[in-house]
Design an enzyme around this catalytic site. Sequence first.
Site, short mmCIF file in Angstrom:
data_model
loop_
_atom_site.label_atom_id
_atom_site.label_comp_id
_atom_site.label_asym_id
_atom_site.label_seq_id
_atom_site.Cartn_x
_atom_site.Cartn_y
_atom_site.Cartn_z
N ARG A 1 0.86 -1.18 0.00
CA ARG A 1 0.00 0.00 0.00
C ARG A 1 0.90 1.23 0.00
NH1 ARG A 1 0.91 1.52 5.24
NH2 ARG A 1 1.19 -0.13 6.76
N GLN B 1 -2.24 47.17 51.33
CA GLN B 1 -2.81 46.23 52.28
C GLN B 1 -3.75 46.95 53.23
OE1 GLN B 1 -0.04 43.76 54.47
NE2 GLN B 1 -1.52 43.31 56.05
N ARG C 1 3.50 47.93 49.28
CA ARG C 1 3.04 46.79 50.07
C ARG C 1 2.02 47.20 51.12
NH1 ARG C 1 2.65 43.62 54.19
NH2 ARG C 1 3.42 45.24 55.58
N HIS D 1 8.24 52.48 62.22
CA HIS D 1 7.12 52.24 61.30
C HIS D 1 5.82 52.44 62.07
CE1 HIS D 1 4.75 49.96 58.22
NE2 HIS D 1 4.06 49.57 59.27
#
Length: 1189
Positions: free
Chosen positions: A315, A571, A567, A766
């Site tokens: 084939r 938040q 950050r 802080h």
Amino acid sequence: MAEEDYLPVYQLRRDSSLLGTMNKILVANRGEIPIRIFRTAHELSMNTVAIYSHEDRLSMHRLKADEAYVIGERGQYSPVQAYLAIDEIIKIAVKHNVNMIHPGYGFCSENSEFARKVEENGILWVGPSDTVIDAVGDKVSARNLAYAANVPTVPGTPGPIEDVAQATAFVEEYGYPVIIKAAFGGGGRGMRVVREGDDIEDAFLRASSEAKTAFGNGTVFIERFLDKPKHIEVQLLADNYGNVIHLFERDCSVQRRHQKVARNCSAKTLPVEVRNAILNDAVKLAKTANYRNAGTAEFLVDSQNRHYFIEINPRIQVEHTITEEITGVDIVAAQIQIAAGASLEQLGLLQEKITTRGFAIQCRITTEDPTKNFQPDTGKIEVYRSSGGNGVRLDGGNGFAGAVISPHYDSMLVKCSTSGSNYEIRRRKMIRALVEFRIRGVKTNIPFLLALLTHPVFMTSECWTTFIDDTPELFKILTSQNRAQKLLAYLGDLAVNGSSIKGQIGLPKLHKEADIPSITDINGDVIDVSIPPPDGWRQFLLEKGPEQFAQQVRAFPGLMIMDTTWRDAHQSLLATRVRTHDLLNIAPATSYALHHAFALECWGGATFDVSMRFLHEDPWQRLRKLRKAVPNIPFSMLLRGGNGVAYYSLPDNAIDHFLKQAKDTGVDVFRVFDALNDIEQLKVGVDAVKKAGGVVEATMCYSGDMLKPGKKYNLEYYINLATEIVEMGTHILAVKDMAGTLKPTAAKQLISALRRKFPSLPIHVHTHDSAGTGVASMVACARAGADVVTVRVNSMSGMTSQPSMSAFIASLDGEIETGIPEANAREIDAYWAEMRLLYSCFEADLKGPDPEVYQHEIPGGQLTNLLFQAQQVGLGEKWVETKKAYEAANRLLGDIVKVTPTSKVVGDLAQFMVSNKLSSEDVERLASELDFPDSVLDFFEGLMGTPYGGFPEPLRTNVISGKRRKLTSRPGLTLEPYNIPAIREDLEARFSKVTENDVASYNMYPKVYEAYKKQQELYGDLSVLPTRNFLSPPKIDEERHVTIVTIETRKTLIIKCMAEGELSQSSGTREVYFELNGEMRKVTVEDKNGAVETITRPKADAHNPNEIGAPMAGVVVEVRVHENGEVKKGDPIAVLSAMKMEMVISSPVAGRIGQIAVKENDSVDASDLIPKSSRLSKLLMFIILIILY
């Protein structure tokens, strides 16, 4: 012969004189090969006929033919059996006046009965005769043919074997290894290699069964197995007059389980004498068999270059295309014309005239998943964009957008063949062609093919038949990112279902891209921020190290600032929802405006898990991108001591591993604190930072008002604590006033005392501006001798956030220099003013300062989150009561330091008290009976460390009695070290592209990381989407609502939502149509509101102790009991999730469960019935397992 017999092939095709009346051809096959044959048939002026099964009614081959007919009635044949129904196929051919039938390959192409019946019905068979098929199609018969032609073969059974006993007898004579092969068919089906005796029976049975299923004949034979041979095949053409030629050889050695993966033409490494011997033997075999039409003789070549004939395939082969590319011969055209009676000479196909030019390679692109053992994938192709260009040939089948890939047939989409003047050129062309393909909706083998094509052994053409099985590194595959389609999937879901980002209320108020401000120098000239910024403190740190960095900070003549906008600001004000996309936009300007800053706080704390949990971003990727954009300013992160960035204690080695990754990825300054000021817990983080080589900023948390008489956290306490910290070793001493209760007078006293005590140590302060006194307190700190204070840009300052940068600089004007031009602070503030509009849907809607903070002492970062949480769990109307309960809860816990995670303990206890209407006296009186929030149990067990002054007794004992132990040592000492290599191995088995950063993320938040990876599989990297497109549903067909996404440098997607389809009543989905870079694409989205069933849940009777209701609104995560099941006191019944909390409903007494009114993923309101019990007699309370963000 007459002169016209020597006409060129193209003229013969044009007038079709060799075909005569043969003008209609049917291809008894499906997929790619009918299309290939139809194309040549059209060139030969023939009409074409396709056949198809019911399941193939949408296949492309049906549309490529002039006529197409279904095989049988619906349901008459299975999807495969339809193409094996030779009588039905012949009936179609006869009915529609077909002159020729071409079988293609596979199915009935090697069925001699089919060939015989075709010709019995007066139809030409395009292939060898039925007798030849019998002679060569059966591998046993082919072996006998080889004996007759005196061609060497591999030792094997002289005929088919009927049972296991015959197989065993063969191996007793010839030994192992052996291979059992299907006598009919090929393609690797019906083949089994046996290397030892225990496997022979199973291999025989499986090979026979597989052959029966694939080819309708279970006959097998057995032969010796050659280890690591090459597989060489020769393309043959023979006419009806005894003429045979070869079209040279193909190297098909690259196979997986006997199925060819990549085909090469010609065989590069085959010695000339071996090649010639193989070619001659192939022609000899064909002549001996009286072969006609196209076929392939296949050989194995061992390591000594000895060749053995194995079979002839009667084939056309899948790989015929590459032979056509290097010889210029149209093999299908030759097949058809030979079947019609043409000779090879008439076709101009004389052996001496056939030469090769260059090299070619073919790869089959299939819907197979190489990461899952090449498991075929099914589904609908959403996107199909093919390759092309110089030297590329595509032979396609069902490769098109919208095609449904079923499990019934071969998984091939297209054959890609490339050719070039040498081996390397055609290899590179193939790589380029494969990279150009875009196939979405189903998995493909393209990533594997690329790994194969770039392997050094393949590049030298030294492969053997088991090369793939012998080379496991081929399966370390870089899979396609599929970025565009995944983004469309997200935008489609957004269009249909709206935003799924937790906490979002409404849509952004900014309807355009934010303006990036210009930064000016001292002369007012605009600075070009696209060029590298000036050196900052980070360059000094990198050059001199942490010790000298700290000394230089202390020696700085003015005051330094740290900006927390990236950050803590978002938040405190915006639920930590600011995305990497918006930070990167302002990063270049910031690198200039604040290049004198001490640091930018941009990482750690709640931003880490929120990035994954709610923003669907990788926090490490954020850090890497920001670090690249801002190379000159030190980055600071918030570290929770022995917890890392988690909310619970972790083994020490997990902390060490995490901080090494953080330092290597770009963090410079580590602000380390412990939520209880427990020096042992703090030391874990400090030591880990030292090992990583970072700047240690050991931090003591300020709580309450030290000026208040009788307060246990007084000046003496802080001085003693600072002394312990300094003795432990730190580069910088920090004070963290998380609630903003550090009044100006207290700030002056505290910092003055610390400066006197530690004159050479840098001090960093802080605070939060909750009470409105933040600027005054920081000015007092500056005047008292602080070296660094924390502020943020004006638009992100005030209230629960930090003090205003500009206001602070102005307050010190003419007195203390900060190095930050106030004009630059204002310039970048313009951007953040627009960010407040963009993220307005996350605002806590605070109206102004809250001096009550001096009473309730709720930290700034927690205040907005606690308010938001209370609203989500149905306590929004009891906010004033909740704040009062917070004060009471703090007193019950012993007046503890309140910062994450201990502040959450206080908040959870407060909400528990409000929800269950408990006073402080009730809690103390019922402590041994109540099911407290899990965070409270963790606290009293000692998992968060030991509070100053110890635990309150007898409350501690009563709370954890019978539930928890009492820890007397640091929590981390009780935990087994993580097996980090094993964790990585596990993650690599489950997820792609796992790095050490991924391992660190998993160690901190296993469930969050897993959910993030699953989300990433669905939607890809969402951080590239502009925020307004991330949060707002796309509008239909409006030019101004075009989404422009830059997915990498110089690669931009232009996306426009075009239409939204109707709701599918069967699947509950909608199709959403987009225009992507001008090309139409479609995604299918589940409509989560489209077929909602209204459920009215029964309420629990508050007066009936046997009915247990939900304490607040939430989602049922898990049901842990079943009806009629018995429970003991404390057994969990169900788990509910409500925003930040999971509630484990447990039984306070023994009993039997009756009706269960809910199931997993059900949404419930407060008091909805969960289970009904037959014998529970006490009021059920709830354990709350805190899942923080």
